[in-house]
Design an enzyme around this catalytic site. Structure first.
Site, PDB file in Angstrom:
ATOM      1  CD  GLN A   1     -11.682 -20.654 -44.480  1.00 26.27           C
ATOM      2  OE1 GLN A   1     -12.242 -20.487 -45.268  1.00 26.27           O
ATOM      3  NE2 GLN A   1     -10.964 -19.635 -44.217  1.00 26.27           N
TER       4      GLN A   1
ATOM      5  CG  HIS B   1      -5.186 -20.202 -41.776  1.00 25.76           C
ATOM      6  ND1 HIS B   1      -6.667 -20.239 -41.854  1.00 25.76           N
ATOM      7  CD2 HIS B   1      -4.925 -21.463 -42.304  1.00 25.76           C
ATOM      8  CE1 HIS B   1      -7.386 -21.385 -41.913  1.00 25.76           C
ATOM      9  NE2 HIS B   1      -6.202 -22.206 -42.412  1.00 25.76           N
TER      10      HIS B   1
HETATM   11  P1  AMP Z   1      -7.315 -25.425 -42.352  1.00 24.83           P
HETATM   12  O1  AMP Z   1      -7.931 -26.310 -42.855  1.00 24.83           O
HETATM   13  O2  AMP Z   1      -6.626 -24.222 -44.184  1.00 24.83           O
HETATM   14  O3  AMP Z   1      -8.452 -24.172 -41.805  1.00 24.83           O
HETATM   15  O4  AMP Z   1      -6.593 -25.009 -41.796  1.00 24.83           O
HETATM   16  C1  AMP Z   1      -6.114 -25.228 -39.957  1.00 24.83           C
HETATM   17  C2  AMP Z   1      -5.212 -24.957 -40.111  1.00 24.83           C
HETATM   18  O5  AMP Z   1      -5.337 -24.465 -38.358  1.00 24.83           O
HETATM   19  C3  AMP Z   1      -4.914 -26.844 -38.888  1.00 24.83           C
HETATM   20  O6  AMP Z   1      -3.674 -27.472 -39.508  1.00 24.83           O
HETATM   21  C4  AMP Z   1      -4.925 -26.805 -37.665  1.00 24.83           C
HETATM   22  O7  AMP Z   1      -3.632 -27.451 -37.103  1.00 24.83           O
HETATM   23  C5  AMP Z   1      -4.553 -25.726 -37.173  1.00 24.83           C
HETATM   24  N1  AMP Z   1      -4.597 -24.797 -35.730  1.00 24.83           N
HETATM   25  C6  AMP Z   1      -6.096 -24.822 -35.285  1.00 24.83           C
HETATM   26  N2  AMP Z   1      -5.598 -24.674 -34.433  1.00 24.83           N
HETATM   27  C7  AMP Z   1      -4.381 -24.062 -34.031  1.00 24.83           C
HETATM   28  C8  AMP Z   1      -3.856 -23.718 -32.471  1.00 24.83           C
HETATM   29  N3  AMP Z   1      -4.141 -23.658 -31.295  1.00 24.83           N
HETATM   30  N4  AMP Z   1      -2.199 -23.591 -32.841  1.00 24.83           N
HETATM   31  C9  AMP Z   1      -2.172 -23.859 -34.561  1.00 24.83           C
HETATM   32  N5  AMP Z   1      -2.571 -24.494 -34.550  1.00 24.83           N
HETATM   33  C10 AMP Z   1      -3.239 -24.551 -34.804  1.00 24.83           C
END
Ligand code: AMP
Ligand code: ZN
Length: 141
Positions: A93, A99
């Protein structure tokens, strides 16, 4: 929550490509998509992970995911959609605001590493002992 990138997206302080919103939920495109249509569904109330999110917000996020998935299926015709939700740094994460990823799968693309693991039978004694530990902690009889 101050300094949370997803709270800033909900507040409009950081731009996003919104696909859906209701009183509890916000859904927008992941800007580092694993595949076209990669979408994130988040609660408007800040909660870091599955342990912290309220039952009401959890239900709302997952109900919204059905709607968004229907939109993805209707428009992109994927071969499948993976729902992925990570908890804690050890699970990779990166953003600590709950999310749910919706990741459309495209025919012919390699498996997602997380869904393409090798099937190897486990040790039944060990599985049983672990199940007993977990169910014991849940006090569910
Ligand atoms: P996780 O590893 O599940 O915490 O994934 C976080 C996700 O958030 C990743 O797939 C990133 O590409 C996405 N992410 C981070 N910043 C943004 C942003 N500003 N807008 C859209 N997606 C984002
Ligand atoms: Zn947040």
């Amino acid at each position: 929550m101050k300094d949370c990138i997803f709270c800033k997206i909900i507040n409009g302080e950081i731009p996003s490509f919104k696909v859906y919103e209701d009183n509890r939920v916000f859904a927008f495109m992941d800007i580092n998509p694993i595949s076209p249509g990669h979408t994130l569904i988040i609660p408007k109330n800040h909660a870091a992970n599955l342990m912290e999110i309220s039952n009401e917000d959890l239900a709302a996020v997952h109900k919204a995911s059905k709607k968004v998935m229907a939109g993805i299926v209707a428009t992109l015709q994927p071969s499948g959609v993976a729902c992925l939700q990570l908890n804690g740094a050890g699970a990779n994460q990166v953003v600590f605001h709950y999310h749910l990823h919706l990741i459309p799968r495209i025919p012919g693309e390699p498996d997602l590493p997380v869904s393409g693991w090798e099937i190897k039978p486990g040790d039944m004694g060990e599985i049983k002992a672990t199940a007993e530990k977990i169910s014991g902690a849940l006090n569910n009889g």
